[in-house]
Motif scaffolding. Sequence first.
Motif, PDB file in Angstrom:
ATOM      1  N   GLY A   2       0.830  -1.207   0.000  1.00 23.26           N
ATOM      2  CA  GLY A   2       0.000   0.000   0.000  1.00 23.26           C
ATOM      3  C   GLY A   2       0.859   1.250   0.000  1.00 23.26           C
ATOM      4  O   GLY A   2       2.064   1.220  -0.255  1.00 23.26           O
ATOM      5  N   ARG A   3       0.264   2.386   0.270  1.00 27.20           N
ATOM      6  CA  ARG A   3       1.018   3.640   0.329  1.00 27.20           C
ATOM      7  C   ARG A   3       1.828   3.667   1.615  1.00 27.20           C
ATOM      8  O   ARG A   3       1.284   3.537   2.703  1.00 27.20           O
ATOM      9  CB  ARG A   3       0.070   4.837   0.277  1.00 27.20           C
ATOM     10  CG  ARG A   3      -0.635   4.989  -1.064  1.00 27.20           C
ATOM     11  CD  ARG A   3      -1.431   6.272  -1.101  1.00 27.20           C
ATOM     12  NE  ARG A   3      -2.001   6.497  -2.425  1.00 27.20           N
ATOM     13  CZ  ARG A   3      -2.662   7.596  -2.777  1.00 27.20           C
ATOM     14  NH1 ARG A   3      -2.826   8.563  -1.893  1.00 27.20           N
ATOM     15  NH2 ARG A   3      -3.144   7.732  -3.975  1.00 27.20           N
ATOM     16  N   GLU A   4       3.114   3.844   1.500  1.00 25.72           N
ATOM     17  CA  GLU A   4       4.004   3.799   2.657  1.00 25.72           C
ATOM     18  C   GLU A   4       4.724   5.126   2.846  1.00 25.72           C
ATOM     19  O   GLU A   4       5.004   5.850   1.884  1.00 25.72           O
ATOM     20  CB  GLU A   4       5.053   2.689   2.471  1.00 25.72           C
ATOM     21  CG  GLU A   4       4.474   1.293   2.378  1.00 25.72           C
ATOM     22  CD  GLU A   4       3.947   0.786   3.700  1.00 25.72           C
ATOM     23  OE1 GLU A   4       4.224   1.436   4.720  1.00 25.72           O
ATOM     24  OE2 GLU A   4       3.260  -0.242   3.709  1.00 25.72           O
ATOM     25  N   THR A   5       5.049   5.433   4.086  1.00 24.79           N
ATOM     26  CA  THR A   5       5.925   6.549   4.423  1.00 24.79           C
ATOM     27  C   THR A   5       7.242   5.957   4.886  1.00 24.79           C
ATOM     28  O   THR A   5       7.263   5.066   5.729  1.00 24.79           O
ATOM     29  CB  THR A   5       5.319   7.407   5.548  1.00 24.79           C
ATOM     30  OG1 THR A   5       4.060   7.916   5.124  1.00 24.79           O
ATOM     31  CG2 THR A   5       6.249   8.557   5.892  1.00 24.79           C
ATOM     32  N   ARG A 253      -7.387   1.319  -4.129  1.00 27.06           N
ATOM     33  CA  ARG A 253      -6.492   0.841  -3.086  1.00 27.06           C
ATOM     34  C   ARG A 253      -5.571   1.968  -2.616  1.00 27.06           C
ATOM     35  O   ARG A 253      -4.754   2.461  -3.369  1.00 27.06           O
ATOM     36  CB  ARG A 253      -5.650  -0.327  -3.598  1.00 27.06           C
ATOM     37  CG  ARG A 253      -4.746  -0.908  -2.518  1.00 27.06           C
ATOM     38  CD  ARG A 253      -3.855  -1.989  -3.043  1.00 27.06           C
ATOM     39  NE  ARG A 253      -3.077  -2.568  -1.954  1.00 27.06           N
ATOM     40  CZ  ARG A 253      -2.089  -3.436  -2.134  1.00 27.06           C
ATOM     41  NH1 ARG A 253      -1.755  -3.813  -3.344  1.00 27.06           N
ATOM     42  NH2 ARG A 253      -1.424  -3.918  -1.117  1.00 27.06           N
ATOM     43  N   PHE A 254      -5.694   2.340  -1.364  1.00 27.05           N
ATOM     44  CA  PHE A 254      -4.827   3.367  -0.802  1.00 27.05           C
ATOM     45  C   PHE A 254      -3.993   2.840   0.355  1.00 27.05           C
ATOM     46  O   PHE A 254      -2.970   3.411   0.689  1.00 27.05           O
ATOM     47  CB  PHE A 254      -5.660   4.564  -0.319  1.00 27.05           C
ATOM     48  CG  PHE A 254      -6.340   5.297  -1.439  1.00 27.05           C
ATOM     49  CD1 PHE A 254      -5.624   6.093  -2.307  1.00 27.05           C
ATOM     50  CD2 PHE A 254      -7.698   5.159  -1.640  1.00 27.05           C
ATOM     51  CE1 PHE A 254      -6.249   6.762  -3.357  1.00 27.05           C
ATOM     52  CE2 PHE A 254      -8.327   5.828  -2.674  1.00 27.05           C
ATOM     53  CZ  PHE A 254      -7.602   6.628  -3.540  1.00 27.05           C
ATOM     54  N   VAL A 255      -4.456   1.791   1.001  1.00 33.87           N
ATOM     55  CA  VAL A 255      -3.721   1.255   2.139  1.00 33.87           C
ATOM     56  C   VAL A 255      -3.356  -0.187   1.859  1.00 33.87           C
ATOM     57  O   VAL A 255      -3.826  -0.796   0.907  1.00 33.87           O
ATOM     58  CB  VAL A 255      -4.552   1.352   3.437  1.00 33.87           C
ATOM     59  CG1 VAL A 255      -4.816   2.791   3.790  1.00 33.87           C
ATOM     60  CG2 VAL A 255      -5.863   0.597   3.293  1.00 33.87           C
TER      61      VAL A 255
END
Length: 300
Positions: A2-5, A253-255
């Motif tokens: 998913g989107r990661e930092t 899908r964002f996470v």
Amino acid sequence: MGRETVFTAVTWDAGEWPILNPVRGKMIGWPHAARLSGPDELGGLTANYPVVDGADDIDSFPPGSSLLVHFVHHRSKVEDAYVPSPRERHGWLKIVPSISNLTGPSSPSIISTQQDITFLARRQTASLFSFSVDLVFEPQVGSEEEAGITIFLTQSQHIELGIISQGTGKRKTRALRLHAASSGQPNASRLEPVIQEVPRSWSPDAPIRLSVVAEEDGTYVFSASSTSPAGKPSATIVLGRASSGIVSGGERRFVGTLVGVFATTNGAQINTRPATPAYVRRWKYTPIAQEISEGEYGYI
């Protein structure tokens, strides 16, 4: 994932734009501990938090204990649905089934108490991992009551291995059911439901250990084991393999994917008695390896 930092090294010379190191699968940084501790900048209190991408090794849920801060729910948490160490089972986490299952009601735009989902999960943080829980659950109403483990992305994309009941009266038996919702995904990712009776040799008093392992990128393997009172697994049944394509997006899908437990009456409103609770302990999540480029893994 998913989107990661992520953290990455930066050089920033006076009068110039900052230059960030490229973010790649394998990066050089600094080691971190299994837990972060120190002053809490918001409240000035000492804090001791698990690192989100670390392992979970929870043998029991003592009285008055709180769920870990990196555990998540779907929508708001219904406090009464999660009871650590109830009177009837010391050290277990009691989870009370919701009417809605993981897919939810037919009108998800209308939020009501019947849409609350009994669902407790953590993020999948490694390409390869193993997850298991010990579960005690004695469903009473056919395939309506169900509890088990799940790989979850959205209400229309999830996989679960649950315990259900089959038959009636003296012919009633417990069964294991592996099934999935894969809306918006190609047929190659679909999973045909699998139902297998729990062996009669498995003691009804012994917990069943439900497990899922991502042993290769792209595949989840689901299994169930009988356990002894000491928590040692004995016979194991592999229910099947499911494609990670089922939980690989296709619908905003964002996470990243979640892995955890659920309990539901699958839409049935049970008025004559309380819904049968499930009990969970020995919650184990072990990250094994991260895919850092195609076919190359960094083992943890």
